[in-house]
Design an enzyme around this catalytic site. Structure first.
Site, PDB file in Angstrom:
ATOM      1  N   ARG A 233       0.721  -0.849  -0.135  1.00  0.00           N
ATOM      2  CA  ARG A 233       0.072  -0.278   0.204  1.00  0.00           C
ATOM      3  C   ARG A 233       0.808   1.215   0.139  1.00  0.00           C
ATOM      4  O   ARG A 233       0.415   2.744  -0.407  1.00  0.00           O
ATOM      5  CB  ARG A 233      -0.904  -0.416   1.317  1.00  0.00           C
ATOM      6  CG  ARG A 233      -2.180  -0.805   1.413  1.00  0.00           C
ATOM      7  CD  ARG A 233      -2.675  -1.199   2.420  1.00  0.00           C
ATOM      8  NE  ARG A 233      -1.223  -1.434   3.460  1.00  0.00           N
ATOM      9  CZ  ARG A 233      -1.630  -1.287   5.012  1.00  0.00           C
ATOM     10  NH1 ARG A 233      -2.816  -1.157   5.613  1.00  0.00           N
ATOM     11  NH2 ARG A 233      -0.278  -2.095   5.517  1.00  0.00           N
TER      12      ARG A 233
ATOM     13  N   TYR B  23       9.746  21.431  10.050  1.00  0.00           N
ATOM     14  CA  TYR B  23      11.099  21.977  11.208  1.00  0.00           C
ATOM     15  C   TYR B  23       9.679  21.843  12.571  1.00  0.00           C
ATOM     16  O   TYR B  23       8.814  22.735  12.435  1.00  0.00           O
ATOM     17  CB  TYR B  23      12.126  22.863  10.775  1.00  0.00           C
ATOM     18  CG  TYR B  23      11.400  24.106  10.437  1.00  0.00           C
ATOM     19  CD1 TYR B  23      11.244  24.677  11.100  1.00  0.00           C
ATOM     20  CD2 TYR B  23      11.340  24.038   8.973  1.00  0.00           C
ATOM     21  CE1 TYR B  23      10.943  26.224  10.247  1.00  0.00           C
ATOM     22  CE2 TYR B  23      10.065  24.863   7.971  1.00  0.00           C
ATOM     23  CZ  TYR B  23      10.895  26.260   8.335  1.00  0.00           C
ATOM     24  OH  TYR B  23      10.316  27.514   8.558  1.00  0.00           O
TER      25      TYR B  23
ATOM     26  N   GLN C 105       6.803  24.473  18.306  1.00  0.00           N
ATOM     27  CA  GLN C 105       5.714  24.738  16.588  1.00  0.00           C
ATOM     28  C   GLN C 105       6.354  24.034  15.427  1.00  0.00           C
ATOM     29  O   GLN C 105       7.743  24.107  15.483  1.00  0.00           O
ATOM     30  CB  GLN C 105       6.335  26.539  17.010  1.00  0.00           C
ATOM     31  CG  GLN C 105       6.018  27.352  15.271  1.00  0.00           C
ATOM     32  CD  GLN C 105       6.256  28.024  15.165  1.00  0.00           C
ATOM     33  OE1 GLN C 105       6.375  29.141  16.059  1.00  0.00           O
ATOM     34  NE2 GLN C 105       6.780  28.387  14.095  1.00  0.00           N
ATOM     35  N   ASP C 106       5.380  23.997  14.797  1.00  0.00           N
ATOM     36  CA  ASP C 106       5.890  23.225  13.381  1.00  0.00           C
ATOM     37  C   ASP C 106       5.743  23.905  12.627  1.00  0.00           C
ATOM     38  O   ASP C 106       4.514  24.816  11.809  1.00  0.00           O
ATOM     39  CB  ASP C 106       5.194  22.061  13.554  1.00  0.00           C
ATOM     40  CG  ASP C 106       5.189  20.761  14.209  1.00  0.00           C
ATOM     41  OD1 ASP C 106       6.162  20.815  15.267  1.00  0.00           O
ATOM     42  OD2 ASP C 106       4.759  19.517  14.101  1.00  0.00           O
TER      43      ASP C 106
ATOM     44  N   LYS D  28      16.229  22.234  16.470  1.00  0.00           N
ATOM     45  CA  LYS D  28      15.310  21.800  15.098  1.00  0.00           C
ATOM     46  C   LYS D  28      15.681  21.099  14.704  1.00  0.00           C
ATOM     47  O   LYS D  28      16.726  20.398  14.904  1.00  0.00           O
ATOM     48  CB  LYS D  28      15.399  23.099  13.811  1.00  0.00           C
ATOM     49  CG  LYS D  28      15.318  25.389  14.601  1.00  0.00           C
ATOM     50  CD  LYS D  28      15.212  25.419  13.023  1.00  0.00           C
ATOM     51  CE  LYS D  28      15.325  27.172  13.445  1.00  0.00           C
ATOM     52  NZ  LYS D  28      15.806  27.932  11.871  1.00  0.00           N
TER      53      LYS D  28
ATOM     54  N   HIS E 111      20.251  30.243   7.830  1.00  0.00           N
ATOM     55  CA  HIS E 111      18.922  30.807   9.108  1.00  0.00           C
ATOM     56  C   HIS E 111      18.881  29.776  10.240  1.00  0.00           C
ATOM     57  O   HIS E 111      19.537  28.630  10.363  1.00  0.00           O
ATOM     58  CB  HIS E 111      17.788  30.908   8.732  1.00  0.00           C
ATOM     59  CG  HIS E 111      17.140  31.488   7.270  1.00  0.00           C
ATOM     60  ND1 HIS E 111      16.062  31.603   6.146  1.00  0.00           N
ATOM     61  CD2 HIS E 111      17.947  32.457   6.483  1.00  0.00           C
ATOM     62  CE1 HIS E 111      15.633  32.201   5.084  1.00  0.00           C
ATOM     63  NE2 HIS E 111      17.231  32.678   5.390  1.00  0.00           N
TER      64      HIS E 111
ATOM     65  N   GLU F  78       6.389   6.949  11.522  1.00  0.00           N
ATOM     66  CA  GLU F  78       6.436   7.779  13.168  1.00  0.00           C
ATOM     67  C   GLU F  78       7.988   8.593  12.861  1.00  0.00           C
ATOM     68  O   GLU F  78       8.514   8.589  12.811  1.00  0.00           O
ATOM     69  CB  GLU F  78       6.452   7.095  14.126  1.00  0.00           C
ATOM     70  CG  GLU F  78       6.204   7.922  15.494  1.00  0.00           C
ATOM     71  CD  GLU F  78       6.076   6.957  16.604  1.00  0.00           C
ATOM     72  OE1 GLU F  78       4.450   6.699  17.163  1.00  0.00           O
ATOM     73  OE2 GLU F  78       6.932   6.514  17.117  1.00  0.00           O
TER      74      GLU F  78
ATOM     75  N   ARG G 246      17.097  28.182   0.562  1.00  0.00           N
ATOM     76  CA  ARG G 246      16.581  28.226   0.832  1.00  0.00           C
ATOM     77  C   ARG G 246      17.785  28.471   2.780  1.00  0.00           C
ATOM     78  O   ARG G 246      18.110  27.729   2.601  1.00  0.00           O
ATOM     79  CB  ARG G 246      15.448  28.235   2.053  1.00  0.00           C
ATOM     80  CG  ARG G 246      14.509  28.599   0.401  1.00  0.00           C
ATOM     81  CD  ARG G 246      12.691  27.923   1.352  1.00  0.00           C
ATOM     82  NE  ARG G 246      11.313  28.088   0.862  1.00  0.00           N
ATOM     83  CZ  ARG G 246      11.044  29.258   0.803  1.00  0.00           C
ATOM     84  NH1 ARG G 246      10.800  30.088   1.351  1.00  0.00           N
ATOM     85  NH2 ARG G 246       9.563  28.992  -0.151  1.00  0.00           N
TER      86      ARG G 246
END
Length: 171
Positions: A24, A129, A47-48, A69, A62, A29, A59
């Site tokens: 399938r 992240y 925070q996600d 993270k 930073h 996880e 990108r």
């Protein structure tokens, strides 16, 4: 189960979760507080975020001075770079690259004072992240992707960049 290993950068961990596959598709996880703590990762995430980018978009670099993270690629293939941006560290400027993809499901845990950047190598890339602090606009540091202090070996010469990433900050 997860496999956790130290990278060449102090405090930066590579995490490979188990992938269940059958006819399938896949099940993965991506995070379990209990499992991560059992493996010595005692970071609370608050925070996600996700970011979708097109091929050849770069990108970063930073980061900030407070945030842990947990980074991964949910879709596509990314050339991902972590840089020690702690100017007081003897390891300032050291970097390591990884291929993050929806096939290998690898995650990278980065500590504060480390910058991250990625280049999308597939037609599109979905980057995820988790952060240990809430994002505050203007609190992050930015370095140009081609900062000569880092001498990062990027597999592209003319990436697509935002104004922020074009300017960066030479420190």
């Amino acid at each position: 189960m997860i496999q956790v290993s130290q990278t060449s950068l102090k405090g930066v961990l590579q995490i490979v979760p188990d992938i269940f596959e059958d006819f399938r598709g896949q099940f993965v996880e991506t995070y379990s507080e209990k499992l991560y703590k059992e493996n010595g990762i005692d970071v609370t995430f608050v925070q996600d975020d996700i970011s979708f980018s097109k091929k050849d978009v770069l990108r970063g670099i930073h980061g900030d001075n407070e945030t842990w993270k947990l980074l991964s690629c949910l879709y596509g293939k990314l050339y991902f770079v972590v840089v020690n941006c702690d100017e007081e560290s003897q390891d300032f400027g050291k970097w390591q690259s990884f291929i993050l993809s929806d096939e290998n499901r690898m995650q990278i845990l980065t500590p504060p004072k480390h910058g991250s950047a990625y280049l999308v190598q597939s037609p599109g890339g979905l980057f995820s992240y988790k952060q240990s602090t809430y994002f505050v606009h203007g609190r992050q540091f930015s370095y140009r992707w081609d900062n000569p202090k880092f001498n990062i070996s990027w597999p592209i010469q003319n990436p697509i960049l935002s104004e922020r990433d074009t300017q960066g900050r030479y420190a």
